[in-house]
Structures are given as C-alpha cells and as structure tokens.
Motif scaffolding. Structure first.
Motif, PDB file in Angstrom:
ATOM      1  N   PRO A   1      -0.534   7.140  -2.523  1.00 52.52           N
ATOM      2  CA  PRO A   1      -1.085   6.687  -1.231  1.00 52.52           C
ATOM      3  C   PRO A   1      -0.880   7.749  -0.157  1.00 52.52           C
ATOM      4  CG  PRO A   1       1.014   5.617  -1.642  1.00 52.52           C
ATOM      5  CD  PRO A   1       0.726   6.451  -2.863  1.00 52.52           C
TER       6      PRO A   1
ATOM      7  N   ASP B   1       0.812  -1.222   0.000  1.00 53.59           N
ATOM      8  CA  ASP B   1       0.000   0.000   0.000  1.00 53.59           C
ATOM      9  C   ASP B   1       0.843   1.269   0.000  1.00 53.59           C
ATOM     10  OD1 ASP B   1      -2.322  -1.476   0.038  1.00 53.59           O
ATOM     11  OD2 ASP B   1      -2.535  -1.413   2.226  1.00 53.59           O
ATOM     12  N   TRP B   2       2.117   1.147   0.359  1.00 53.71           N
ATOM     13  CA  TRP B   2       2.946   2.338   0.561  1.00 53.71           C
ATOM     14  C   TRP B   2       4.092   2.375  -0.441  1.00 53.71           C
ATOM     15  CZ3 TRP B   2       1.406   6.488   2.659  1.00 53.71           C
ATOM     16  CH2 TRP B   2       2.278   7.454   3.151  1.00 53.71           C
TER      17      TRP B   2
ATOM     18  N   ALA C   1      -5.597   9.718  -5.747  1.00 50.31           N
ATOM     19  CA  ALA C   1      -5.074   9.413  -4.410  1.00 50.31           C
ATOM     20  C   ALA C   1      -6.125   8.695  -3.579  1.00 50.31           C
ATOM     21  CB  ALA C   1      -4.624  10.690  -3.706  1.00 50.31           C
ATOM     22  N   ARG C   2      -5.652   8.031  -2.547  1.00 51.11           N
ATOM     23  CA  ARG C   2      -6.554   7.329  -1.613  1.00 51.11           C
ATOM     24  C   ARG C   2      -5.851   7.209  -0.262  1.00 51.11           C
ATOM     25  NH1 ARG C   2      -7.057   2.092  -0.161  1.00 51.11           N
ATOM     26  NH2 ARG C   2      -5.545   1.431  -1.746  1.00 51.11           N
TER      27      ARG C   2
ATOM     28  N   THR D   1     -11.286   4.851   3.591  1.00 53.50           N
ATOM     29  CA  THR D   1     -10.119   4.413   2.828  1.00 53.50           C
ATOM     30  C   THR D   1     -10.477   4.010   1.398  1.00 53.50           C
ATOM     31  OG1 THR D   1     -10.375   2.153   3.661  1.00 53.50           O
ATOM     32  CG2 THR D   1      -8.902   3.615   4.882  1.00 53.50           C
TER      33      THR D   1
ATOM     34  N   TRP E   1       5.412   3.992  -4.292  1.00 50.30           N
ATOM     35  CA  TRP E   1       5.233   4.941  -5.391  1.00 50.30           C
ATOM     36  C   TRP E   1       6.500   4.936  -6.227  1.00 50.30           C
ATOM     37  CZ3 TRP E   1       7.719   9.120  -7.451  1.00 50.30           C
ATOM     38  CH2 TRP E   1       7.002   9.861  -8.399  1.00 50.30           C
TER      39      TRP E   1
ATOM     40  N   VAL F   1      -4.723   5.228   2.760  1.00 51.03           N
ATOM     41  CA  VAL F   1      -4.459   3.806   2.978  1.00 51.03           C
ATOM     42  C   VAL F   1      -4.419   3.431   4.451  1.00 51.03           C
ATOM     43  CG1 VAL F   1      -3.245   3.567   0.788  1.00 51.03           C
ATOM     44  CG2 VAL F   1      -1.948   4.149   2.859  1.00 51.03           C
TER      45      VAL F   1
END
Length: 403
Positions: free
Chosen positions: A152, A141-142, A201-202, A182, A144, A204
C-alpha cells in the motif's frame, strides 16, 4: 383526590404565573439552546476539518529537518538527527510525541501499464515511512507482513494535481479523479541485479501535509535489510506532535536549533487551536445561558410556592400528598423547557442551511451532526428537569411538613 381537585391546584398555579418572568425565561432558554445546538453542530461539521488538510495526516503535527549547508554539499555529509537530539526534543514541554522518518536505501522503479486511456510509463521512485500512529488511514488498507507481495502507498495530492493539470493537459491525456487513481494497479521493481523482485502496489490515500511517498514502516525496515543490507541509519527528518498549538515555545526552539520547518504548519495549528477554543467558549456560554434561564424559572416557581405556602400547607393537611402538590409546577416547567428547546431547533436548522449554502462551496461534509447535538440538548433538558423536580419537591415538602 379526584381529577377536578388536581385541576383546581393547576388553576391556582396558573393564576400565580408571571407572564413577564415566563416570557423572559423562554426567551433566554431559546437563545441558550440555539447557541448550544448551533455551535456544537458547526464544530462537529466544520471546525474539526479546518486543520485537517489531509485525511491521512493529522492537524497538529509538524515535520522537521536540518538545513543543508554549502559545506555539507561538498563533503557529502548527511544532515541527520542523532539519538541525543531526538531525546532532547522529546523532553520539551510542548512535545507530545516524536516519530522518525525512514528512507529507502535501495533502487525503486514504478511501472504502470496502459489503462483508461493513459499510456504506460515507468519512473524511478523513493520511499519513506513514519510510525503508524502518525497516520490516519483505514487500518485494513495500511497493513503489510513479510511474504505479502502487495504494497500500500500514500502519495502527496500535489502529485495527482501535477499529472491532471500539468502532464495530462500538455500530453492530451485524460484527467483522473482521486477515486479512479486509487484503483490503478502499479508494479514496483525493488533492488537491482540478482537481488531484485517485482511487487504489486496501489495508492490507498493522499496527503497534502508532507511531500513524500509513504509506505508501511515495517515493510521499509524489512526492505532496507533485504535489498540494501542496512539495519540502522540516523533519520534525516522527524515528525513532532505538539501539545499546545498556541505555544510559541515550539517556534522559538526550532529557530534556535536551526531546524527547517514549514512555518505555515505552526500558524495553521495555532489557528486551529484558537478556533476550537472559541467554539468551546461559545458552547460554554450557551450552556450557561440555558442553566441561568432554567434557574430563573426555578426561582419563579419557588417564589410562587412561598407565596402560596399557607394554601399548600392546608392542601397537605386535607389529604394531598407531596407529589400531587408538586405536579402542576413540574408540568408547567417541562412544558416551558420543551417549548423553548423545540423552538430553537428550526432556528438552528435555518441558520445551518444558510451556512451550508456559503461554506459548502469550498468545504463539504459527509453528513450533518445536528441530530446528535439535538439529542444531547434533549438530554440537558431531562437533566435540568430532574434538578428542577428535586428542588421544587424539596421546597413543597419543607413547607408541608413544617410545624
């Protein structure tokens, strides 16, 4: 030898068993296993969570920044940390590692379309980042990488609370759970003028340890160069992992340096340290009681062997081997150990149910670790039995082979 012969040896051992000693052994063994299993389960289920106010911010970290003076307000000087100050902090004996915050140096605008009854809105934002090793979030999830148009984000849980119990209530909007929050997609508009781009974007995860909006560090480094054309800025905040939460040197050092810090973090870290230390001591005491009880049983059997040494010698001479002579002692020892161990398990389960009924109101656990701890307890039983077997077999062999 025949089955009846082995039965005779077993009867001989049973006849010499001391009821008081065996009862004492079982009593203390039950207490020892009870403490061991209960303390281990409580530690894994609850104690590890006491210092973890957030699933993304680890317990023994503190955030430092310099206090802002009136002079700096008028002059516009930014209270940042120099390289020398950071290196000095790293050299302190209570510091495990140091990480620096990076801040966005470009305009950020967040846009949300209408969803689930929530009206669309937009607002200006800022971003910060810390090294990835300081964040406890799913690695998938983290992430890029350059060219990726999804970003995230981790936000303070207080932001969600402000929306649910402040903004949503006053505006007649629906309240939103963490899970739903989320899943809401956002748009981020970065930069200004011609050097502007829209990203998806979201959120997380959430944090209660730090009041800022976090993005991956490599993204923020790239974005500052791309949208603000700045390569290096001295950090205004740093995060410190302490080695010993119970060490007052940290608090003294921060006060001497006039660093601004949330003192509750140090108090919570110190409380967590002593709490874990207390559980470790309880586990150790339980283990000592178990070993002491088993040693009591071993001594009891050795006294029986010594008492019957002439009979043991005679049985060896008429054809019994060492294993046959030791088998009855080992049989009774494993029966007593397993009986004590098994009796302790329902007692532990009963107490855990009572604890869950009380503690569960303000602290939840995904699953209990009782079976992992009981498996560890069974491993201890096996190890102790092997030690017992070695000692008793050696004692019988010494008597049998003695001239």
């Amino acid at each position: 030898m025949s089955f009846n012969s082995n039965t005779l040896i077993e009867k001989l051992v049973r006849k010499n068993l001391s009821f008081l000693r065996i009862t004492t052994f079982c009593f203390f063994s039950i207490i020892g296993f009870f403490i061991l299993i209960l303390a281990g389960t409580i530690y894994l289920d609850y104690a590890k969570k006491f210092g973890e106010d957030s699933s993304v911010w680890k317990a023994n970290y503190v955030v430092l920044n310099k206090k802002i003076s009136s002079l700096q307000t008028f002059t516009g000087e930014k209270p940042s940390f120099s390289e020398d100050e950071i290196n000095e902090l790293k050299s302190q004996n209570f510091v495990a590692k140091v990480g620096t915050f990076k801040s966005s140096q470009f305009p950020v605008k967040l846009q949300v379309g209408g969803i689930a009854g929530i009206r669309g809105f937009s607002t200006d934002l800022f971003f910060e980042s810390v090294p990835e090793e300081f964040i406890d979030v799913k690695e998938s999830d983290w992430k890029w990488k350059e060219g990726q148009e999804f970003i995230p984000i981790i936000i303070p849980k207080s932001y969600l609370n402000l929306y649910n119990f402040g903004f949503a209530t006053s505006q007649g909007l629906p309240q939103v759970s963490e899970g739903l929050f989320t899943k809401i997609p956002f748009q981020l508009v970065l930069g200004k003028g011609e050097n502007q781009k829209v990203y998806q974007a979201r959120i997380v995860d959430f944090t209660t340890k730090i009041n800022t909006i976090l993005v991956p560090e490599n993204f923020l480094e790239w974005a500052n160069q791309t949208y603000a054309h700045q390569k290096h800025i001295e950090p205004s905040r740093i995060v410190v992992e302490t080695k010993s939460q119970g060490d007052e040197n940290a608090s003294t050092y921060f006060e001497q340096k006039n660093y601004d810090i949330n003192k509750d973090e140090l108090k919570n870290n110190e409380l967590t340290y002593y709490l874990k230390l207390a559980f470790s001591l309880v586990l150790f005491i339980g283990l000592i009681i178990v070993f002491a009880a088993i040693w009591l049983m071993i001594i009891n059997f050795q006294l029986m062997i010594e008492k019957n040494k002439h009979k043991t010698k005679d049985l060896f001479l008429i054809g019994y081997n060492i294993n046959q002579l030791a088998r009855p002692y080992l049989k009774f020892s494993i029966i007593f150990m397993l009986m004590s161990y098994l009796i302790s398990i329902p007692l532990v389960y009963f107490v855990l149910e009572m604890i869950q009924e009380k503690v569960g109101k303000f602290m939840t656990t995904e699953s209990s670790h009782i079976w992992e701890v009981t498996a560890f307890g069974l491993l201890i039983v096996i190890v102790l039995f092997i030690i017992n077997k070695i000692i008793l077999t050696h004692s019988i062999k010494r008597i049998a082979l003695k001239d």
